[in-house]
Design a protein around this motif. Structure first.
Motif, PDB file in Angstrom:
ATOM      1  N   ALA A   1       0.828  -1.203   0.000  1.00  0.00           N
ATOM      2  CA  ALA A   1       0.000   0.000   0.000  1.00  0.00           C
ATOM      3  C   ALA A   1       0.867   1.259   0.000  1.00  0.00           C
ATOM      4  O   ALA A   1       0.569   2.223  -0.716  1.00  0.00           O
ATOM      5  CB  ALA A   1      -0.942  -0.007   1.203  1.00  0.00           C
ATOM      6  N   GLN A   2       1.943   1.256   0.768  1.00  0.00           N
ATOM      7  CA  GLN A   2       2.839   2.417   0.798  1.00  0.00           C
ATOM      8  C   GLN A   2       3.506   2.636  -0.551  1.00  0.00           C
ATOM      9  O   GLN A   2       3.587   3.764  -1.029  1.00  0.00           O
ATOM     10  CB  GLN A   2       3.926   2.226   1.866  1.00  0.00           C
ATOM     11  CG  GLN A   2       3.446   2.426   3.274  1.00  0.00           C
ATOM     12  CD  GLN A   2       4.574   2.182   4.250  1.00  0.00           C
ATOM     13  OE1 GLN A   2       5.185   1.110   4.266  1.00  0.00           O
ATOM     14  NE2 GLN A   2       4.860   3.179   5.075  1.00  0.00           N
ATOM     15  N   LEU A   3       3.976   1.564  -1.172  1.00  0.00           N
ATOM     16  CA  LEU A   3       4.637   1.693  -2.472  1.00  0.00           C
ATOM     17  C   LEU A   3       3.666   2.204  -3.534  1.00  0.00           C
ATOM     18  O   LEU A   3       4.025   3.068  -4.343  1.00  0.00           O
ATOM     19  CB  LEU A   3       5.260   0.366  -2.893  1.00  0.00           C
ATOM     20  CG  LEU A   3       6.461  -0.084  -2.060  1.00  0.00           C
ATOM     21  CD1 LEU A   3       6.888  -1.492  -2.451  1.00  0.00           C
ATOM     22  CD2 LEU A   3       7.615   0.892  -2.191  1.00  0.00           C
ATOM     23  N   ARG A   4       2.429   1.687  -3.517  1.00  0.00           N
ATOM     24  CA  ARG A   4       1.412   2.173  -4.479  1.00  0.00           C
ATOM     25  C   ARG A   4       1.114   3.647  -4.244  1.00  0.00           C
ATOM     26  O   ARG A   4       1.044   4.441  -5.185  1.00  0.00           O
ATOM     27  CB  ARG A   4       0.128   1.351  -4.369  1.00  0.00           C
ATOM     28  CG  ARG A   4       0.112   0.123  -5.248  1.00  0.00           C
ATOM     29  CD  ARG A   4      -1.247  -0.543  -5.261  1.00  0.00           C
ATOM     30  NE  ARG A   4      -1.679  -0.983  -3.940  1.00  0.00           N
ATOM     31  CZ  ARG A   4      -1.242  -2.095  -3.347  1.00  0.00           C
ATOM     32  NH1 ARG A   4      -0.382  -2.876  -3.937  1.00  0.00           N
ATOM     33  NH2 ARG A   4      -1.677  -2.411  -2.156  1.00  0.00           N
ATOM     34  N   ARG A   5       0.941   4.031  -2.982  1.00  0.00           N
ATOM     35  CA  ARG A   5       0.621   5.419  -2.654  1.00  0.00           C
ATOM     36  C   ARG A   5       1.740   6.357  -3.085  1.00  0.00           C
ATOM     37  O   ARG A   5       1.499   7.391  -3.710  1.00  0.00           O
ATOM     38  CB  ARG A   5       0.351   5.553  -1.145  1.00  0.00           C
ATOM     39  CG  ARG A   5      -0.042   6.963  -0.709  1.00  0.00           C
ATOM     40  CD  ARG A   5      -0.359   7.030   0.773  1.00  0.00           C
ATOM     41  NE  ARG A   5       0.693   6.540   1.628  1.00  0.00           N
ATOM     42  CZ  ARG A   5       1.802   7.223   1.937  1.00  0.00           C
ATOM     43  NH1 ARG A   5       2.005   8.410   1.455  1.00  0.00           N
ATOM     44  NH2 ARG A   5       2.710   6.691   2.731  1.00  0.00           N
ATOM     45  N   LEU A   6       2.975   5.989  -2.783  1.00  0.00           N
ATOM     46  CA  LEU A   6       4.114   6.829  -3.166  1.00  0.00           C
ATOM     47  C   LEU A   6       4.265   6.892  -4.686  1.00  0.00           C
ATOM     48  O   LEU A   6       4.535   7.966  -5.243  1.00  0.00           O
ATOM     49  CB  LEU A   6       5.396   6.318  -2.522  1.00  0.00           C
ATOM     50  CG  LEU A   6       5.492   6.560  -1.018  1.00  0.00           C
ATOM     51  CD1 LEU A   6       6.661   5.782  -0.423  1.00  0.00           C
ATOM     52  CD2 LEU A   6       5.613   8.038  -0.714  1.00  0.00           C
ATOM     53  N   SER A   7       4.084   5.765  -5.359  1.00  0.00           N
ATOM     54  CA  SER A   7       4.180   5.743  -6.818  1.00  0.00           C
ATOM     55  C   SER A   7       3.113   6.644  -7.432  1.00  0.00           C
ATOM     56  O   SER A   7       3.403   7.443  -8.340  1.00  0.00           O
ATOM     57  CB  SER A   7       4.027   4.311  -7.330  1.00  0.00           C
ATOM     58  OG  SER A   7       4.074   4.282  -8.727  1.00  0.00           O
ATOM     59  N   GLU A   8       1.894   6.538  -6.942  1.00  0.00           N
ATOM     60  CA  GLU A   8       0.819   7.396  -7.446  1.00  0.00           C
ATOM     61  C   GLU A   8       1.096   8.865  -7.155  1.00  0.00           C
ATOM     62  O   GLU A   8       0.841   9.733  -7.991  1.00  0.00           O
ATOM     63  CB  GLU A   8      -0.527   6.973  -6.848  1.00  0.00           C
ATOM     64  CG  GLU A   8      -1.033   5.658  -7.404  1.00  0.00           C
ATOM     65  CD  GLU A   8      -2.293   5.160  -6.721  1.00  0.00           C
ATOM     66  OE1 GLU A   8      -2.865   5.886  -5.868  1.00  0.00           O
ATOM     67  OE2 GLU A   8      -2.712   4.027  -7.029  1.00  0.00           O
ATOM     68  N   ARG A   9       1.636   9.152  -5.984  1.00  0.00           N
ATOM     69  CA  ARG A   9       1.947  10.541  -5.617  1.00  0.00           C
ATOM     70  C   ARG A   9       3.018  11.120  -6.538  1.00  0.00           C
ATOM     71  O   ARG A   9       2.889  12.240  -7.037  1.00  0.00           O
ATOM     72  CB  ARG A   9       2.420  10.578  -4.170  1.00  0.00           C
ATOM     73  CG  ARG A   9       2.709  11.941  -3.644  1.00  0.00           C
ATOM     74  CD  ARG A   9       3.127  11.853  -2.203  1.00  0.00           C
ATOM     75  NE  ARG A   9       3.198  13.176  -1.627  1.00  0.00           N
ATOM     76  CZ  ARG A   9       3.442  13.405  -0.357  1.00  0.00           C
ATOM     77  NH1 ARG A   9       3.624  12.411   0.485  1.00  0.00           N
ATOM     78  NH2 ARG A   9       3.505  14.634   0.089  1.00  0.00           N
ATOM     79  N   ILE A  10       4.071  10.364  -6.770  1.00  0.00           N
ATOM     80  CA  ILE A  10       5.144  10.812  -7.661  1.00  0.00           C
ATOM     81  C   ILE A  10       4.604  10.992  -9.082  1.00  0.00           C
ATOM     82  O   ILE A  10       4.860  12.017  -9.720  1.00  0.00           O
ATOM     83  CB  ILE A  10       6.328   9.820  -7.614  1.00  0.00           C
ATOM     84  CG1 ILE A  10       7.023   9.918  -6.245  1.00  0.00           C
ATOM     85  CG2 ILE A  10       7.314  10.079  -8.768  1.00  0.00           C
ATOM     86  CD1 ILE A  10       7.984   8.774  -5.950  1.00  0.00           C
ATOM     87  N   ASP A  11       3.869   9.995  -9.576  1.00  0.00           N
ATOM     88  CA  ASP A  11       3.309  10.092 -10.929  1.00  0.00           C
ATOM     89  C   ASP A  11       2.364  11.285 -11.061  1.00  0.00           C
ATOM     90  O   ASP A  11       2.368  11.972 -12.078  1.00  0.00           O
ATOM     91  CB  ASP A  11       2.578   8.802 -11.317  1.00  0.00           C
ATOM     92  CG  ASP A  11       3.534   7.669 -11.645  1.00  0.00           C
ATOM     93  OD1 ASP A  11       4.758   7.905 -11.749  1.00  0.00           O
ATOM     94  OD2 ASP A  11       3.047   6.530 -11.805  1.00  0.00           O
ATOM     95  N   ARG A  12       1.572  11.540 -10.018  1.00  0.00           N
ATOM     96  CA  ARG A  12       0.646  12.672 -10.046  1.00  0.00           C
ATOM     97  C   ARG A  12       1.411  13.996 -10.120  1.00  0.00           C
ATOM     98  O   ARG A  12       1.089  14.876 -10.934  1.00  0.00           O
ATOM     99  CB  ARG A  12      -0.268  12.639  -8.816  1.00  0.00           C
ATOM    100  CG  ARG A  12      -1.346  13.700  -8.792  1.00  0.00           C
ATOM    101  CD  ARG A  12      -2.318  13.534  -7.623  1.00  0.00           C
ATOM    102  NE  ARG A  12      -1.658  13.365  -6.333  1.00  0.00           N
ATOM    103  CZ  ARG A  12      -1.671  12.229  -5.622  1.00  0.00           C
ATOM    104  NH1 ARG A  12      -2.277  11.160  -6.071  1.00  0.00           N
ATOM    105  NH2 ARG A  12      -1.049  12.161  -4.450  1.00  0.00           N
ATOM    106  N   ASP A  13       2.453  14.139  -9.299  1.00  0.00           N
ATOM    107  CA  ASP A  13       3.248  15.371  -9.309  1.00  0.00           C
ATOM    108  C   ASP A  13       3.939  15.571 -10.657  1.00  0.00           C
ATOM    109  O   ASP A  13       3.947  16.669 -11.207  1.00  0.00           O
ATOM    110  CB  ASP A  13       4.292  15.362  -8.191  1.00  0.00           C
ATOM    111  CG  ASP A  13       3.696  15.727  -6.836  1.00  0.00           C
ATOM    112  OD1 ASP A  13       2.516  16.128  -6.783  1.00  0.00           O
ATOM    113  OD2 ASP A  13       4.425  15.612  -5.830  1.00  0.00           O
ATOM    114  N   VAL A  14       4.519  14.509 -11.195  1.00  0.00           N
ATOM    115  CA  VAL A  14       5.186  14.611 -12.488  1.00  0.00           C
ATOM    116  C   VAL A  14       4.163  14.922 -13.581  1.00  0.00           C
ATOM    117  O   VAL A  14       4.415  15.763 -14.458  1.00  0.00           O
ATOM    118  CB  VAL A  14       5.986  13.326 -12.800  1.00  0.00           C
ATOM    119  CG1 VAL A  14       6.488  13.309 -14.234  1.00  0.00           C
ATOM    120  CG2 VAL A  14       7.147  13.177 -11.830  1.00  0.00           C
TER     121      VAL A  14
END
Length: 164
Positions: free
Chosen positions: A14-27
């Motif tokens: 869950a943490q990896l998915r959340r961080l990946s989505e957060r990074i992708d969203r910012d980019v």
């Protein structure tokens, strides 16, 4: 009932998915701010083709350590956008090698300065986070030695054995 709250194991995915989505969203927001239509999932495929020249789906999947299906999905959208095209492999006509189009090369040229800036910021973030990239590499190596699937199946087999 077992309390799962304190355990890290249940939260890693869950943490990896959340961080990946957060990074992708910012980019994604950066691309939008600059008026660039770009899907973050395209980066790995484009980067591999830029570094290695035309590549097959299998070669891309191996290099990126993702499934053929994921590579094929990215390639379909890259092709629809006009950035890549499939060419026959000169050594084996049954195989197709993915290559950048002129539009793809222009996109890469336009985005390279941004990607270099992203890389610098990622390195700074990694330093601030005490080299989390090294820890993620170790996690990847641990899972290469014994996948979560294999570990859970072994646990399930132990649980299924009748108690003597």
């Amino acid at each position: 009932m077992t309390d799962l709250k304190g355990g890290h194991g249940a939260t890693i995915g869950a943490q990896l998915r959340r961080l990946s989505e957060r990074i992708d969203r910012d980019v994604g927001r950066v691309y939008a701010h600059l008026g660039i239509t770009f899907e973050q999932r395209w980066f790995g495929v484009l980067n591999q083709i830029v570094q290695n020249g035309p590549m097959t789906v299998g070669d891309l999947a191996t290099a990126l350590r993702i499934t053929h299906v994921s590579v094929s999905q990215s390639l379909r959208s890259l092709e629809a956008a006009g950035y890549v095209r499939a060419l026959p492999d000169p050594r084996d006509a049954r195989r197709r090698r993915q290559s950048l189009t002129d539009e793809g090369e222009a996109l890469v040229a336009r985005l390279t300065p941004l990607w270099l800036a992203m890389n610098r910021e990622a390195e700074a973030i990694n330093r601030e986070a005490d080299d989390v990239a090294a820890r993620l590499d170790r996690l990847d190596q641990v899972l290469d030695r014994s996948s979560l699937y294999d570990r859970l199946i072994a646990e399930a087999e132990v649980m299924d054995k009748p108690q003597a």
